[in-house]
Design an enzyme around this catalytic site. Sequence first.
Site, mmCIF file in Angstrom:
data_model
loop_
_atom_site.group_PDB
_atom_site.id
_atom_site.type_symbol
_atom_site.label_atom_id
_atom_site.label_comp_id
_atom_site.label_asym_id
_atom_site.label_seq_id
_atom_site.Cartn_x
_atom_site.Cartn_y
_atom_site.Cartn_z
ATOM 1 N N VAL A 139 0.857 -1.183 0.000
ATOM 2 C CA VAL A 139 0.000 0.000 0.000
ATOM 3 C C VAL A 139 0.895 1.235 0.000
ATOM 4 C CG1 VAL A 139 -1.807 1.270 1.195
ATOM 5 C CG2 VAL A 139 -1.815 -1.242 1.249
ATOM 6 N N LYS A 140 0.670 2.117 -0.967
ATOM 7 C CA LYS A 140 1.513 3.309 -1.108
ATOM 8 C C LYS A 140 0.977 4.460 -0.252
ATOM 9 C CE LYS A 140 3.386 4.237 -5.189
ATOM 10 N NZ LYS A 140 3.539 4.508 -6.645
ATOM 11 N N ILE A 141 1.868 4.970 0.580
ATOM 12 C CA ILE A 141 1.550 6.111 1.437
ATOM 13 C C ILE A 141 2.574 7.206 1.161
ATOM 14 C CG2 ILE A 141 1.419 6.931 3.831
ATOM 15 C CD1 ILE A 141 0.554 4.119 4.648
#
Length: 369
Positions: A139-141
């Site tokens: 998951v890209k944050i």
Amino acid sequence: MTDKLAQLSDLGVSIWLDDVSRKRLNSGNLAELVRDKHVVGVTSNPTIFAKALSDASDYDEQVRELAARDASLDAAVKEITTTDIRNACDLFRDLYSSTGGVDGRVSIEVDPRLAHETDKTVAEALDLWKTVDRPNLLVKIPATEAGIPAITRTLAEGVSVNVTLIFSVERYRAVMGAYLDGLEQAKANGHDLAGIHSVASFFVSRVDSEVDKRLEKIGTDEAKALRGKAAVANARLAYAAFQETFSGERWAKLAEAGAHAQRPLWASTGVKNPDYSPTLYVDELVVADTVNTMPENTLDAVAEHSDLRGDTVTGTAGQAQQVFDDLTAVGIDIDDVFITLENEGVEKFEKSWEELLDSVKDQLSAAGS
């Protein structure tokens, strides 16, 4: 002919494609790149999804089904994008297993409109993790100030994270600190650290684009001589920081508990200036324990005429720092460069997300009429 992509892989660089779409998945193109071009992972972002939705009819059937059940716009976008990501995860599942979870990774980004809201970012990250429901998801944050604590809190729940939009070494150190914090909390929460992976996406070409523009404006010979040097120097300093962080006592304790180092990922490696070699940000950033995520034209350029000379990063921190000292000496405000790039990065992804929403809205309307 030498297989340069195989050579790059052998040097310790994982090759990930910076693109995913239903067309790539349905046509078998992505599977071909895995088989023939040594691609071992995929990244996505709002811009990639906006382009995919506007360019192809591959989504028509799903859009008609969503329209038939009167899905909301946000729900439709989420279902469309997570379907692509889930299918890509399935395609890479064998690679994920054979590499012990290091590669075979697929990334999806939280809604960029949440980039400055910690709580909502965490909630969205956990929701994406559950919705895609694949162990090889990242998951890209974004590495905004609000994103840093979100990274820690997401990792603490056992979720693997791709930290994106990193421009400065200072912010990168904060990202690595957030990773270690997250692992320590995950361990305290009873999670198996061996199952948590992370990469830190350090943006490259945009640094040269911004710095070069400012050097041109200064206009002196000394300034112009520094064009095309900032991005590589910045990434090399980042790698030195990576080596420092992941060789300390704090890290050693986590490693003993099964943790994996958070690998640097060179992002935005497509060259923006046609005067530069199309493989500049690959050839000059070859070093073990890294990822280079490339658009397909860069991947092809590397395959055709990359100038691979072995490790081009280790031991270069002194030279890299000299580049930054020289940039400061000619009048470049480095801190302002990084602030500008982060703000522009968030704004670009927000704009792309709005384009994606508009595209899906129009398609839902057409399908329902």
